[in-house]
Design a protein around this motif. Structure first.
Motif, PDB file in Angstrom:
ATOM      1  N   PRO A  96     -10.107  -1.467  -5.445  1.00 16.25           N
ATOM      2  CA  PRO A  96      -7.441  -1.871  -5.256  1.00 16.25           C
ATOM      3  C   PRO A  96      -7.695  -0.646  -5.267  1.00 16.25           C
ATOM      4  CG  PRO A  96      -8.943  -2.655  -7.124  1.00 16.25           C
ATOM      5  CD  PRO A  96      -9.996  -3.029  -6.446  1.00 16.25           C
ATOM      6  N   LYS A  97      -8.737   0.079  -6.004  1.00 15.92           N
ATOM      7  CA  LYS A  97      -8.729   1.999  -6.178  1.00 15.92           C
ATOM      8  C   LYS A  97      -8.118   2.432  -5.094  1.00 15.92           C
ATOM      9  CE  LYS A  97     -12.170   1.533  -9.891  1.00 15.92           C
ATOM     10  NZ  LYS A  97     -13.708   1.637  -9.498  1.00 15.92           N
ATOM     11  N   MET A  98      -8.640   2.108  -3.861  1.00 12.35           N
ATOM     12  CA  MET A  98      -8.696   2.806  -2.310  1.00 12.35           C
ATOM     13  C   MET A  98      -7.075   2.077  -2.121  1.00 12.35           C
ATOM     14  SD  MET A  98     -10.734   3.281   1.409  1.00 12.35           S
ATOM     15  CE  MET A  98     -12.040   3.774   0.428  1.00 12.35           C
ATOM     16  N   LYS A  99      -6.377   3.603  -1.352  1.00  9.81           N
ATOM     17  CA  LYS A  99      -4.510   3.526  -1.534  1.00  9.81           C
ATOM     18  C   LYS A  99      -4.950   2.562   0.147  1.00  9.81           C
ATOM     19  CE  LYS A  99      -2.642   6.158  -4.530  1.00  9.81           C
ATOM     20  NZ  LYS A  99      -1.347   6.486  -4.934  1.00  9.81           N
ATOM     21  N   PRO A 100      -3.687   2.389   0.804  1.00  7.36           N
ATOM     22  CA  PRO A 100      -3.940   1.022   1.816  1.00  7.36           C
ATOM     23  C   PRO A 100      -3.344   2.597   3.176  1.00  7.36           C
ATOM     24  CG  PRO A 100      -2.609   0.199   0.643  1.00  7.36           C
ATOM     25  CD  PRO A 100      -2.511   1.323  -0.302  1.00  7.36           C
ATOM     26  N   VAL A 101      -3.029   3.940   2.646  1.00 13.50           N
ATOM     27  CA  VAL A 101      -2.659   5.293   3.766  1.00 13.50           C
ATOM     28  C   VAL A 101      -4.427   5.611   3.597  1.00 13.50           C
ATOM     29  CG1 VAL A 101      -1.975   6.748   4.394  1.00 13.50           C
ATOM     30  CG2 VAL A 101      -0.646   5.562   3.779  1.00 13.50           C
ATOM     31  N   ILE A 102      -4.843   5.563   2.987  1.00 18.52           N
ATOM     32  CA  ILE A 102      -6.267   6.168   2.870  1.00 18.52           C
ATOM     33  C   ILE A 102      -7.229   5.423   3.515  1.00 18.52           C
ATOM     34  CG2 ILE A 102      -8.171   6.459   1.507  1.00 18.52           C
ATOM     35  CD1 ILE A 102      -6.199   8.055  -0.483  1.00 18.52           C
ATOM     36  N   ARG A 103      -7.138   3.642   3.628  1.00 19.63           N
ATOM     37  CA  ARG A 103      -7.896   2.938   3.625  1.00 19.63           C
ATOM     38  C   ARG A 103      -7.444   3.128   5.689  1.00 19.63           C
ATOM     39  NH1 ARG A 103     -10.771  -1.577   1.490  1.00 19.63           N
ATOM     40  NH2 ARG A 103      -9.143  -1.519   0.170  1.00 19.63           N
ATOM     41  N   SER A 127     -10.581   8.175  -5.970  1.00 20.07           N
ATOM     42  CA  SER A 127     -11.265   7.871  -5.148  1.00 20.07           C
ATOM     43  C   SER A 127     -12.348   7.641  -4.617  1.00 20.07           C
ATOM     44  CB  SER A 127     -10.256   8.168  -3.788  1.00 20.07           C
ATOM     45  OG  SER A 127     -10.358   7.494  -2.846  1.00 20.07           O
ATOM     46  N   THR A 128     -13.126   6.574  -4.072  1.00 23.68           N
ATOM     47  CA  THR A 128     -14.390   6.499  -3.924  1.00 23.68           C
ATOM     48  C   THR A 128     -14.586   7.860  -1.948  1.00 23.68           C
ATOM     49  OG1 THR A 128     -13.685   4.899  -2.010  1.00 23.68           O
ATOM     50  CG2 THR A 128     -15.615   4.168  -4.206  1.00 23.68           C
TER      51      THR A 128
END
Length: 75
Positions: A51-58, A5-6
């Protein structure tokens, strides 16, 4: 192969904790994060921003940004 993740996990945890501390109801803020993540998941099919970042994290990042920077909320 692990996807990286970034965002740093300690920063993510701090943001999530800030959201929970600012909320009057822990359950409600959890549901709001989940609902936003679900909306972002369906929007992600149209645009491939990160696409690497999951929706919950975003969702956590967006909501904590709205908490710390109220001028970006367009209500």
């Amino acid at each position: 192969m692990l996807k990286r993740s970034t965002i740093d996990t300690t920063q993510l945890m701090r943001r999530a904790e800030d959201l929970i501390n600012a909320a009057s109801n822990r359950y409600r803020i959890t549901v709001q994060v989940a609902n936003r993540a679900q909306r972002r998941r369906f929007e992600e099919f149209d645009s491939l921003d990160d696409p690497k970042m999951k929706p919950v994290i975003r969702a956590i990042i967006e909501m904590s940004d709205e908490l710390t920077q109220p001028e970006i909320i367009g209500e």
